[in-house]
Structures are given as structure tokens and as C-alpha cells.
Design an enzyme around this catalytic site. Structure first.
Site, PDB file in Angstrom:
ATOM      1  N   TYR A  50      23.107  25.492  38.992  1.00 39.11           N
ATOM      2  CA  TYR A  50      22.665  26.846  38.670  1.00 39.11           C
ATOM      3  C   TYR A  50      23.446  27.431  37.490  1.00 39.11           C
ATOM      4  O   TYR A  50      23.069  28.478  36.964  1.00 39.11           O
ATOM      5  CB  TYR A  50      22.832  27.793  39.862  1.00 39.11           C
ATOM      6  CG  TYR A  50      22.054  27.448  41.104  1.00 39.11           C
ATOM      7  CD1 TYR A  50      21.103  26.435  41.125  1.00 39.11           C
ATOM      8  CD2 TYR A  50      22.295  28.142  42.290  1.00 39.11           C
ATOM      9  CE1 TYR A  50      20.417  26.122  42.277  1.00 39.11           C
ATOM     10  CE2 TYR A  50      21.588  27.844  43.457  1.00 39.11           C
ATOM     11  CZ  TYR A  50      20.671  26.831  43.441  1.00 39.11           C
ATOM     12  OH  TYR A  50      19.984  26.519  44.605  1.00 39.11           O
ATOM     13  N   HIS A 108      23.494  18.292  46.807  1.00 43.69           N
ATOM     14  CA  HIS A 108      22.263  19.035  46.532  1.00 43.69           C
ATOM     15  C   HIS A 108      21.004  18.262  46.932  1.00 43.69           C
ATOM     16  O   HIS A 108      20.078  18.839  47.514  1.00 43.69           O
ATOM     17  CB  HIS A 108      22.205  19.401  45.045  1.00 43.69           C
ATOM     18  CG  HIS A 108      21.477  20.665  44.763  1.00 43.69           C
ATOM     19  ND1 HIS A 108      21.720  21.458  43.669  1.00 43.69           N
ATOM     20  CD2 HIS A 108      20.481  21.296  45.433  1.00 43.69           C
ATOM     21  CE1 HIS A 108      20.928  22.511  43.678  1.00 43.69           C
ATOM     22  NE2 HIS A 108      20.155  22.435  44.741  1.00 43.69           N
TER      23      HIS A 108
END
Length: 278
Positions: A50, A108
Site C-alpha cells: 500500500y 499478503h
């Protein structure tokens, strides 16, 4: 605003709703995360991919909320599953936040065709032992991936964060996690790029309970024992997404929302059996 807690059968506790930070970057992102903390959020969801670990860390450091009350989460990208790369990435994540440690660190995506997620998991175990992170978990892992972690390392994640919303209710995954003492977090909890919030069933329940469609869907997550991670940059929406714990859905309400599930319910066809994150 006080948020109830959810405790797994293994004893790990998290707030019953968290705050998603995807696309909240820079000073504006730090300000939005600071507003979320002021509103009552205590579980913050970030990721190396991010590119906002710095903004999240800055918001935490600037906040009047005691550090020990906040759970900061970040995630390991798929391109860094090799053991040494994973360790260095966790170290970089901690440095970016400016915090003494990250509270919850997740893989992730499993990237099964690469086949190094067990290696990455061993690195996260070492990072926890070194005190870089306090707890470790995963995202988007299927039962076979979780079983392999248990078989090859003897360590199960405390959390599996998965895509979960009424169009993709993940009933089997929720049951699997519960049996193994794993908490379930929901990403894209109110859908994205679809008509979920305008669906007639959602609209009817929102009218009956005198709340917004988003609040109905978030209350559905809570009723099922999942921890939703809605994202909202504005203060009004942040507070609306927190004001869900007085929304008491009946068993029939929950069943009707769950019945909206579709075989193609994923928002972007990101099947963990085949999807690869770089």
C-alpha cells in the site's frame, strides 16, 4: 466509541471491526488514520504494497491514544517470500512506521505457483521471536495452505484475512478457521464495484433497522464472527462504519444476507489458488 473485542478459540483478541487504509497515503493519509483513531478504531490494516506504512505509523505516533491500545497491521508482498528478503522487508516495515514493533504482520498472498510461502512463514516466525512483530498471520490462504503451514512448521497463523461479503460469504472458510483457532478478517467487507449496497434485501433490512445499507452489511460480518475492515477517508463515514454494534440482526436476517452468495462472487476474480501478487 468503544468497540467490542473478538477472541479466537486459541485466545488471540482483536477489536470486532478494523480500519482499512488502502490508498490512504502521505499527510492526507496520516490525517485520515488519525481521525479514525479519534473516532474509536484501534485495529489498523496496512501493507507494504500500500506504500503507506509511514503514514500509518505517523498517525499512531501523533495520536493521543495509548500505543498499547492500537493494533498496527502490515503485510509481506509476494515478491519477498524468500527467507532473507522476508526478514529484510519486515525490518523495513518497522523502520517505516517509526514504531518499536508492528503488532500483526501477515503474508499478503500465498502465491502457490511460486511455492515459497512456507519459507516466508518461517521468516515471520523468526521476526516474531526477534520482537520485530508481536503476532503473525496470513491473508488469502486456503485450507490446504493453512494445513501445510501447520504440518511443516507446527505454527498456525492467528489471523487469516480473506475476501468476505454477502456476495462471497465464505461459510466453509469461517468454520475451518474457527476449528483451528484462527480469527477471520474480511477485506472488501461491503463490496467494491458491485451493486451489493443497493440490493433489495440489503435495502429492505436497512430500512427496517433504520440504519444505512453499509451498516447492515457490517453488522452481518460481526454477527458471523468475522472482523470487517472498512475503509473511509471522511470522518462521517468512519463514524457510521463504527456505529454497528447496536444493529441486532436476527438469524433470519443473517441467513438472507448469506444467501446472496454467488459462485462468481469475488470482486476481481482473485482466487488464491491461482492469483499471484508481486
Amino acid at each position: 466509541m468503544s468497540i467490542p473485542a473478538v477472541t479466537s478459540p486459541s485466545g488471540y483478541t482483536l477489536p470486532a471491526v478494523g480500519f482499512g487504509t488502502y490508498r490512504l497515503r502521505g499527510e492526507a493519509g496520516a490525517a485520515a488514520v488519525g481521525d479514525a483513531l479519534a473516532a474509536g478504531y484501534r485495529l489498523l490494516d496496512s501493507a507494504a504494497s500500500y506504500q503507506n506504512e509511514g503514514a500509518v505509523g505517523a498517525a499512531v505516533r501523533r495520536s493521543a491514544v495509548p500505543r498499547e491500545e492500537i493494533v498496527v497491521t502490515s503485510k509481506l508482498p509476494g515478491r519477498y517470500h524468500a527467507f532473507d528478503d522476508a526478514i529484510a522487508t519486515v525490518e523495513e516495515s518497522v523502520l517505516r512506521t517509526g514504531l518499536d514493533a508492528i503488532d500483526l504482520y501477515l503474508i499478503h498472498w500465498p502465491n502457490p505457483s511460486v511455492g515459497r510461502y512456507v519459507e516466508a512463514w518461517r521468516a515471520l516466525v523468526e521476526a516474531r521471536e526477534r520482537g520485530l512483530v508481536r503476532q503473525i498471520g496470513v491473508c488469502n490462504f486456503l485450507p490446504e495452505h493453512l494445513d501445510r503451514l501447520a504440518q511443516e512448521t507446527g505454527v498456525l497463523p492467528v489471523v487469516n484475512q480473506i475476501e468476505l461479503h454477502p456476495y462471497f460469504p465464505q461459510t466453509e472458510a469461517l468454520a475451518f478457521h474457527h476449528e483451528r483457532g484462527i480469527l477471520t478478517e474480511s477485506w472488501t467487507p461491503i463490496g467494491r464495484g458491485n451493486d451489493l449496497l443497493s440490493h433489495p434485501v440489503v435495502a429492505e433490512l436497512a430500512t427496517r433497522h433504520e440504519v444505512s445499507p453499509a451498516q447492515v452489511v457490517l453488522a452481518w460480518h460481526v454477527a458471523r464472527g468475522a472482523i470487517p475492515l472498512p475503509k473511509a477517508a471522511g470522518r462521517a463515514r468512519q463514524r457510521e462504519n463504527l456505529a454497528i454494534f447496536d444493529v441486532v440482526l436476527t438469524d433470519e436476517d443473517v441467513a438472507r444476507l448469506t444467501a446472496l452468495g454467488r459462485p462468481d462472487g469475488r470482486t476481481a476474480n482473485q482466487d488464491p489458488a491461482t492469483y499471484e501478487e508481486l
